[in-house]
Design a protein around this motif. Structure first.
Motif: not given
Length: 262
Positions: A2, A169, A172-174, A178-179, A183-184, A192, A242
């Motif tokens: 990815t 966005w 992360w897609d979790e 953790s999601g 982070r972005n 993506y 997600q």
């Protein structure tokens, strides 16, 4: 593999996503087909249904295009409600599942394989165009897609589409803890992408901010009537990619734009 890529063309996007959805159609329907149903219009993983929300308004007797229809459960629901519906998708694999669902349900609609950037319909052909997560996130030039939708709508027509909420966005897609960590950059519009073992582009999804979407719509001649951010419903414990109860109860996962052509 990815990445966030800045060097992907519209042709790259079209080839990758058509191939992805053709190959993934069986797995997607195995995983999500029961949730979506054969004759139902579900706007999002939060389980908002058109039967309850009525975002399209009165549909009986209306000429409607479901864009990026996938297996076309929404189109069949609209047909059962008395609409004159066409279901369109880029993927032959998804349209094959639409035909199978027609046989199971006994509800049929015309099925068209075509690109959202070159709709094969005359100007003003439809009263309503709609899509639940179809087409719009997967084209590089979504402003051009908005213009195509405007072209095939009659004046005063309705355009309603759902997409992943732009704020997602950032994460992360979790579906787990953790999601929940930013982070972005929300302002990074780079797509993506996923690549196969040989480095070929295999999947691509685009990001636009809320402001980007509004500007695209206004430039294409639309008035934004509502922006729906479905809340996660009580008792809904199903995880869809997600989307999860954990994340859904903290921040929106879906944005639904309800628009009228000026």
């Amino acid at each position: 593999m990815t990445e966030i890529s800045r060097t992907v063309t519209e042709d790259d996007t079209r080839r990758a996503n058509r191939a992805w959805w053709d190959l993934d159609a069986d797995e997607y329907q195995d995983e999500h087909g029961t949730f979506l149903g054969d004759v139902d219009f579900v706007w999002c993983p939060e389980r908002l249904r058109e039967a309850d929300a009525r975002l399209l308004g009165a549909v009986r007797g209306k000429r409607i295009l479901e864009l990026g229809a996938g297996a076309a459960a929404g189109a069949r629901w609209l047909a059962r409600e008395g609409a004159d519906v066409v279901a369109m998708d880029l993927s032959a694999g998804m349209l094959r599942h639409a035909r199978e669902a027609e046989r199971r349900s006994g509800v049929t609609t015309p099925l068209v394989q075509a690109d959202a950037l070159a709709l094969p319909f005359r100007a003003g052909a439809f009263d309503i165009v709609c899509t639940a997560f179809g087409a719009i996130p997967f084209v590089a030039d979504s402003a051009a897609a908005m213009r195509e939708v405007a072209r095939v709508l009659r004046p005063g027509g309705t355009w309603v589409f759902s997409v992943t909420h732009p704020m997602r966005w950032v994460f992360w897609d979790e579906p787990d803890e953790s999601g929940l960590i930013a982070r972005n950059s929300y302002f990074d519009r780079s797509p993506y992408v996923e690549r196969d073992e040989d480095g070929r582009l295999s999947y691509l999804e685009q990001h636009r901010t809320v402001g980007d979407r509004v500007r695209e719509l206004v430039a294409a001649g639309f008035t934004l009537r509502d922006l729906v951010e479905p809340e996660w419903p009580e008792g809904h414990e199903e995880i869809w990619g997600q989307w999860s109860p954990l994340r859904g109860r903290l921040f929106p996962g879906t944005a639904i734009f309800v628009c009228d052509l000026r």
